[in-house]
Write a protein that holds these residues in place. Sequence first.
Motif, PDB file in Angstrom:
ATOM      1  N   VAL A 125       0.859  -1.170   0.000  1.00 40.74           N
ATOM      2  CA  VAL A 125       0.000   0.000   0.000  1.00 40.74           C
ATOM      3  C   VAL A 125       0.902   1.227   0.000  1.00 40.74           C
ATOM      4  O   VAL A 125       1.828   1.330   0.796  1.00 40.74           O
ATOM      5  N   ILE A 126       0.624   2.143  -0.896  1.00 40.11           N
ATOM      6  CA  ILE A 126       1.422   3.361  -0.980  1.00 40.11           C
ATOM      7  C   ILE A 126       0.636   4.481  -0.307  1.00 40.11           C
ATOM      8  O   ILE A 126      -0.481   4.802  -0.703  1.00 40.11           O
ATOM      9  N   ARG A 127       1.256   5.052   0.707  1.00 35.64           N
ATOM     10  CA  ARG A 127       0.665   6.191   1.397  1.00 35.64           C
ATOM     11  C   ARG A 127       1.554   7.396   1.109  1.00 35.64           C
ATOM     12  O   ARG A 127       2.651   7.503   1.638  1.00 35.64           O
ATOM     13  N   ARG A 128       1.078   8.248   0.293  1.00 34.20           N
ATOM     14  CA  ARG A 128       1.881   9.391  -0.126  1.00 34.20           C
ATOM     15  C   ARG A 128       1.989  10.446   0.958  1.00 34.20           C
ATOM     16  O   ARG A 128       2.876  11.278   0.934  1.00 34.20           O
ATOM     17  N   GLY A 129       1.108  10.423   1.899  1.00 31.17           N
ATOM     18  CA  GLY A 129       1.130  11.442   2.945  1.00 31.17           C
ATOM     19  C   GLY A 129       0.498  12.727   2.457  1.00 31.17           C
ATOM     20  O   GLY A 129      -0.111  12.796   1.384  1.00 31.17           O
ATOM     21  N   THR A 130       0.677  13.785   3.220  1.00 28.17           N
ATOM     22  CA  THR A 130       0.050  15.058   2.868  1.00 28.17           C
ATOM     23  C   THR A 130       1.035  16.038   2.252  1.00 28.17           C
ATOM     24  O   THR A 130       0.633  17.071   1.726  1.00 28.17           O
ATOM     25  N   ASP A 131       2.327  15.721   2.315  1.00 33.23           N
ATOM     26  CA  ASP A 131       3.336  16.619   1.767  1.00 33.23           C
ATOM     27  C   ASP A 131       3.403  16.477   0.248  1.00 33.23           C
ATOM     28  O   ASP A 131       3.417  15.360  -0.274  1.00 33.23           O
ATOM     29  N   PRO A 132       3.446  17.606  -0.451  1.00 33.28           N
ATOM     30  CA  PRO A 132       3.589  17.514  -1.911  1.00 33.28           C
ATOM     31  C   PRO A 132       5.012  17.089  -2.269  1.00 33.28           C
ATOM     32  O   PRO A 132       5.976  17.486  -1.624  1.00 33.28           O
ATOM     33  N   LEU A 133       5.135  16.241  -3.271  1.00 34.65           N
ATOM     34  CA  LEU A 133       6.437  15.780  -3.743  1.00 34.65           C
ATOM     35  C   LEU A 133       6.548  16.081  -5.229  1.00 34.65           C
ATOM     36  O   LEU A 133       5.582  15.928  -5.983  1.00 34.65           O
ATOM     37  N   PRO A 134       7.740  16.490  -5.677  1.00 35.05           N
ATOM     38  CA  PRO A 134       7.927  16.746  -7.104  1.00 35.05           C
ATOM     39  C   PRO A 134       7.756  15.454  -7.921  1.00 35.05           C
ATOM     40  O   PRO A 134       7.951  14.341  -7.423  1.00 35.05           O
ATOM     41  N   VAL A 135       7.432  15.632  -9.171  1.00 30.49           N
ATOM     42  CA  VAL A 135       7.255  14.498 -10.081  1.00 30.49           C
ATOM     43  C   VAL A 135       8.573  13.740 -10.194  1.00 30.49           C
ATOM     44  O   VAL A 135       9.649  14.336 -10.257  1.00 30.49           O
ATOM     45  N   ARG A 136       8.512  12.424 -10.205  1.00 24.47           N
ATOM     46  CA  ARG A 136       9.632  11.486 -10.354  1.00 24.47           C
ATOM     47  C   ARG A 136      10.590  11.467  -9.166  1.00 24.47           C
ATOM     48  O   ARG A 136      11.628  10.855  -9.235  1.00 24.47           O
ATOM     49  N   ASP A 137      10.262  12.119  -8.084  1.00 27.53           N
ATOM     50  CA  ASP A 137      11.062  11.956  -6.865  1.00 27.53           C
ATOM     51  C   ASP A 137      10.669  10.632  -6.221  1.00 27.53           C
ATOM     52  O   ASP A 137       9.479  10.290  -6.175  1.00 27.53           O
ATOM     53  N   PRO A 138      11.649   9.864  -5.761  1.00 27.67           N
ATOM     54  CA  PRO A 138      11.293   8.589  -5.141  1.00 27.67           C
ATOM     55  C   PRO A 138      10.529   8.804  -3.835  1.00 27.67           C
ATOM     56  O   PRO A 138      10.788   9.736  -3.078  1.00 27.67           O
ATOM     57  N   LEU A 139       9.576   7.930  -3.627  1.00 30.39           N
ATOM     58  CA  LEU A 139       8.805   7.974  -2.391  1.00 30.39           C
ATOM     59  C   LEU A 139       9.614   7.298  -1.286  1.00 30.39           C
ATOM     60  O   LEU A 139      10.305   6.304  -1.538  1.00 30.39           O
ATOM     61  N   PRO A 140       9.547   7.795  -0.069  1.00 32.34           N
ATOM     62  CA  PRO A 140      10.263   7.119   1.023  1.00 32.34           C
ATOM     63  C   PRO A 140       9.636   5.750   1.290  1.00 32.34           C
ATOM     64  O   PRO A 140       8.421   5.589   1.247  1.00 32.34           O
ATOM     65  N   VAL A 141      10.499   4.765   1.537  1.00 27.96           N
ATOM     66  CA  VAL A 141      10.041   3.399   1.778  1.00 27.96           C
ATOM     67  C   VAL A 141      10.257   3.074   3.245  1.00 27.96           C
ATOM     68  O   VAL A 141      11.350   3.240   3.779  1.00 27.96           O
ATOM     69  N   VAL A 142       9.207   2.596   3.878  1.00 26.15           N
ATOM     70  CA  VAL A 142       9.283   2.172   5.270  1.00 26.15           C
ATOM     71  C   VAL A 142       8.840   0.716   5.306  1.00 26.15           C
ATOM     72  O   VAL A 142       7.707   0.387   4.953  1.00 26.15           O
ATOM     73  N   LEU A 143       9.776  -0.161   5.692  1.00 22.86           N
ATOM     74  CA  LEU A 143       9.458  -1.587   5.743  1.00 22.86           C
ATOM     75  C   LEU A 143       8.748  -1.925   7.045  1.00 22.86           C
ATOM     76  O   LEU A 143       9.017  -1.317   8.084  1.00 22.86           O
ATOM     77  N   PRO A 144       7.878  -2.929   7.006  1.00 22.86           N
ATOM     78  CA  PRO A 144       7.296  -3.411   8.253  1.00 22.86           C
ATOM     79  C   PRO A 144       8.409  -3.929   9.173  1.00 22.86           C
ATOM     80  O   PRO A 144       9.434  -4.424   8.700  1.00 22.86           O
ATOM     81  N   GLN A 145       8.216  -3.808  10.479  1.00 19.14           N
ATOM     82  CA  GLN A 145       9.246  -4.169  11.452  1.00 19.14           C
ATOM     83  C   GLN A 145       9.718  -5.612  11.266  1.00 19.14           C
ATOM     84  O   GLN A 145      10.909  -5.887  11.289  1.00 19.14           O
ATOM     85  N   GLN A 146       8.797  -6.545  11.066  1.00 21.38           N
ATOM     86  CA  GLN A 146       9.167  -7.954  10.921  1.00 21.38           C
ATOM     87  C   GLN A 146      10.046  -8.167   9.687  1.00 21.38           C
ATOM     88  O   GLN A 146      11.050  -8.874   9.743  1.00 21.38           O
ATOM     89  N   LEU A 147       9.705  -7.546   8.586  1.00 20.83           N
ATOM     90  CA  LEU A 147      10.497  -7.687   7.367  1.00 20.83           C
ATOM     91  C   LEU A 147      11.868  -7.039   7.528  1.00 20.83           C
ATOM     92  O   LEU A 147      12.879  -7.597   7.097  1.00 20.83           O
TER      93      LEU A 147
END
Length: 90
Positions: A12-34
């Motif tokens: 699931v991709i949660r972009r958040g509320t902050d605007p991001l420029p086009v083609r900027d990578p989204l921050p990835v947060v892994l689940p704790q177990q993974l």
Amino acid sequence: VAAARAILGETVIRRGTDPLPVRDPLPVVLPQQLAEQLAAAHQAQVEAQQQQVAAQAAAAQTPVRAQPQSLPPQPRRGADGSAMQQLGLN
């Protein structure tokens, strides 16, 4: 590969509320177990590499026994000389 595809299929991709420029990578947060599994796998890989390096160093320090060298084959000669000498060609 199947596990990775299954994980990505349920991502699931949660972009958040902050605007991001086009083609900027989204921050990835892994689940704790993974994240823990990946850290453990990385640590196991590092330890295996260290053991391999230690084994190679130990093998390099182990003296190698000298193999007895065999003498090169001598020409076969009878009492009258070699076959070529007997034929008078040498």
